[in-house]
Design a protein around this motif. Structure first.
Motif, PDB file in Angstrom:
ATOM      1  N   UNK A   7      42.019  43.265  49.676  1.00 52.97           N
ATOM      2  CA  UNK A   7      40.666  42.908  50.108  1.00 52.97           C
ATOM      3  C   UNK A   7      40.678  41.838  51.190  1.00 52.97           C
ATOM      4  N   UNK A   8      41.832  41.676  51.844  1.00 53.77           N
ATOM      5  CA  UNK A   8      41.962  40.761  52.987  1.00 53.77           C
ATOM      6  C   UNK A   8      41.524  39.334  52.637  1.00 53.77           C
ATOM      7  N   UNK A   9      41.927  38.897  51.430  1.00 50.47           N
ATOM      8  CA  UNK A   9      41.681  37.528  51.008  1.00 50.47           C
ATOM      9  C   UNK A   9      40.368  37.296  50.295  1.00 50.47           C
ATOM     10  N   UNK A  10      39.495  38.295  50.251  1.00 53.66           N
ATOM     11  CA  UNK A  10      38.159  38.097  49.687  1.00 53.66           C
ATOM     12  C   UNK A  10      38.103  38.251  48.174  1.00 53.66           C
ATOM     13  N   UNK A  11      38.976  39.080  47.611  1.00 54.32           N
ATOM     14  CA  UNK A  11      38.812  39.465  46.204  1.00 54.32           C
ATOM     15  C   UNK A  11      40.152  39.919  45.670  1.00 54.32           C
ATOM     16  N   UNK A  12      40.411  39.598  44.402  1.00 50.52           N
ATOM     17  CA  UNK A  12      41.586  40.120  43.731  1.00 50.52           C
ATOM     18  C   UNK A  12      41.201  41.347  42.933  1.00 50.52           C
ATOM     19  N   UNK A  13      41.313  41.251  41.605  1.00 53.60           N
ATOM     20  CA  UNK A  13      40.848  42.318  40.718  1.00 53.60           C
ATOM     21  C   UNK A  13      40.018  41.675  39.622  1.00 53.60           C
ATOM     22  N   UNK A  14      38.704  41.708  39.786  1.00 51.44           N
ATOM     23  CA  UNK A  14      37.821  41.055  38.834  1.00 51.44           C
ATOM     24  C   UNK A  14      37.790  39.547  38.960  1.00 51.44           C
ATOM     25  N   UNK A  15      38.440  39.014  39.985  1.00 50.35           N
ATOM     26  CA  UNK A  15      38.457  37.581  40.276  1.00 50.35           C
ATOM     27  C   UNK A  15      38.397  37.393  41.786  1.00 50.35           C
ATOM     28  N   UNK A  16      37.849  36.270  42.224  1.00 51.21           N
ATOM     29  CA  UNK A  16      37.976  35.939  43.645  1.00 51.21           C
ATOM     30  C   UNK A  16      38.245  34.441  43.797  1.00 51.21           C
ATOM     31  N   UNK A  17      38.944  34.074  44.866  1.00 48.45           N
ATOM     32  CA  UNK A  17      39.288  32.672  45.086  1.00 48.45           C
ATOM     33  C   UNK A  17      38.293  31.987  46.009  1.00 48.45           C
ATOM     34  N   UNK A  18      38.140  30.695  45.812  1.00 51.85           N
ATOM     35  CA  UNK A  18      37.381  29.848  46.732  1.00 51.85           C
ATOM     36  C   UNK A  18      38.217  28.594  46.978  1.00 51.85           C
ATOM     37  N   UNK A  19      38.483  28.301  48.236  1.00 53.42           N
ATOM     38  CA  UNK A  19      39.204  27.081  48.583  1.00 53.42           C
ATOM     39  C   UNK A  19      38.194  26.009  48.966  1.00 53.42           C
ATOM     40  N   UNK A  20      38.241  24.902  48.256  1.00 53.29           N
ATOM     41  CA  UNK A  20      37.276  23.813  48.419  1.00 53.29           C
ATOM     42  C   UNK A  20      37.715  22.879  49.548  1.00 53.29           C
ATOM     43  N   UNK A  21      36.834  22.013  50.018  1.00 48.35           N
ATOM     44  CA  UNK A  21      37.168  21.134  51.147  1.00 48.35           C
ATOM     45  C   UNK A  21      38.395  20.258  50.915  1.00 48.35           C
ATOM     46  N   UNK A  22      38.668  19.920  49.644  1.00 48.10           N
ATOM     47  CA  UNK A  22      39.828  19.081  49.361  1.00 48.10           C
ATOM     48  C   UNK A  22      41.128  19.868  49.315  1.00 48.10           C
ATOM     49  N   UNK A  23      41.057  21.190  49.511  1.00 50.42           N
ATOM     50  CA  UNK A  23      42.245  22.016  49.503  1.00 50.42           C
ATOM     51  C   UNK A  23      42.521  22.708  48.183  1.00 50.42           C
ATOM     52  N   UNK A  24      41.824  22.349  47.128  1.00 44.34           N
ATOM     53  CA  UNK A  24      41.987  23.002  45.833  1.00 44.34           C
ATOM     54  C   UNK A  24      41.381  24.401  45.877  1.00 44.34           C
TER      55      UNK A  24
END
Length: 350
Positions: free
Chosen positions: A279-296
């Protein structure tokens, strides 16, 4: 049910933090607000009738609420957070070699996905899990308010030509089909399999798949649309395997902690779930990531269904989890969601 604007609004985090009173680097400003303080803005600025959060880490849990009408033990509709449960079941079946993520949809549901240029022989289960199938979202036609059977939902989607296969395009139809695949492979409904594999082992006593039951279990508060209409009673078939789940704050924190902590999937399955390459970084499988301003980077999902909006986010090891909810369809200022996540997961410095 549709994926809300979280990913797009990340670009607005600096503005939202400014609105919350955070000063630029180098200034002598007070410490940024905590997530508990930010929660109140979901009511005052976000115009939700009430909001609540439950943060969980190894040292214990913390509950906070704003407004009136939400309690910690309340049951509520979790919308698309259902997808994390369905994806977990599918990945468990893959680990058991009862299916392969490379299987075509047609291999399990022969002849079902046909029409308007759609062809289940050319779509894999992986494409459904990662929202790269191109299948039309049936709720774009129903508005997420019309109860339909899984077959009806798929047939609605198949009246539309597909989007480009391989491109990320969030569609509830994908997970309705995955629910049908689970039934075909196991002989049991997706709800029964999720209960046996997830809900019972984790003792998620407040979590259920209500089927056609329109009432919420007790205790529960009220649920409202953006215009103030009471929609507490709702036929869950408006969402099915894409968003049927009813749960509690405690149960969602427990589920995501267990999932990311490796209790439900082997390491290989969890790696698949967290792999966003398709998904080109947008979505895994039933999960998606968000990178916060602090890098987490936090992992999780959100859910919107008539009368309810929920968001769960967790560190990749599951040791720290936050779930918050409002008792309405959404938040009128979407910038507040990433600001709340940053307030919870980014280190606080004066």
């Amino acid at each position: 049910m549709p994926l809300p604007r979280t990913l797009r609004t990340l670009l607005a985090i600096p503005l939202s933090l400014a609105l919350l009173g955070l000063a630029p680097a180098g200034s002598q400003a007070p410490a940024p607000p905590t997530s508990d303080a930010t929660l109140a803005l979901l009511v005052t600025r976000g115009k939700a009738p009430a909001a609540a959060l439950l943060a969980r880490e190894e040292s214990g849990s913390r509950f906070a609420r704003a407004g009136h009408g939400i309690a910690r033990a309340d049951h509520f509709r979790a919308g698309s957070i259902t997808k994390t449960f369905i994806a977990t079941v599918v990945l468990q079946l893959a680990d058991e070699h009862r299916l392969s993520l490379s299987d075509s949809v047609d291999a399990h549901l022969p002849g079902l996905v046909r029409g308007a240029g759609n062809d289940g022989r050319r779509l894999t289960l992986r494409a459904l899990l990662t929202h790269t199938s191109g299948l039309h979202d049936f709720t774009a036609d129903t508005g997420g308010t019309v109860p339909v059977t899984p077959l009806q939902a798929v047939r609605i989607a198949l009246t539309h030509p597909p989007a480009d296969r391989g491109r990320f395009a969030y569609s509830n139809t994908n997970y309705v089909l995955l629910g049908m695949v689970v039934h075909q492979v196991t002989g049991h409904s997706y709800a029964a399999e999720a209960e046996r594999r997830i809900i019972t082992p984790l003792r998620l006593k407040g979590t259920s798949f209500p089927g056609a039951r329109s009432s919420l279990p007790s205790p529960h508060g009220r649920a409202y649309t953006a215009d103030g209409s009471d929609v507490t009673d709702l036929d869950p078939r408006v969402a099915g395997a894409a968003g049927e789940l009813v749960t509690t704050l405690d149960d969602l924190d427990r589920f995501y902690a267990a999932l990311l902590g490796g209790e439900l999937l082997p390491p290989s399955g969890l790696r698949e779930m967290l792999n966003t390459k398709a998904a080109h970084g947008s979505y895994g499988m039933g999960l998606f990531p968000v990178t916060l301003p602090c890098g987490t980077t936090v992992w999780g999902h959100n859910g919107r269904i008539s009368g309810s909006y929920v968001r769960t986010a967790a560190t990749v090891d599951g040791r720290r989890v936050l779930t918050f909810r409002v008792n309405t369809d959404g938040i009128s200022e979407p910038d507040l969601e990433p600001a709340l996540l940053a307030a919870e997961f980014c280190p606080r410095t004066p």
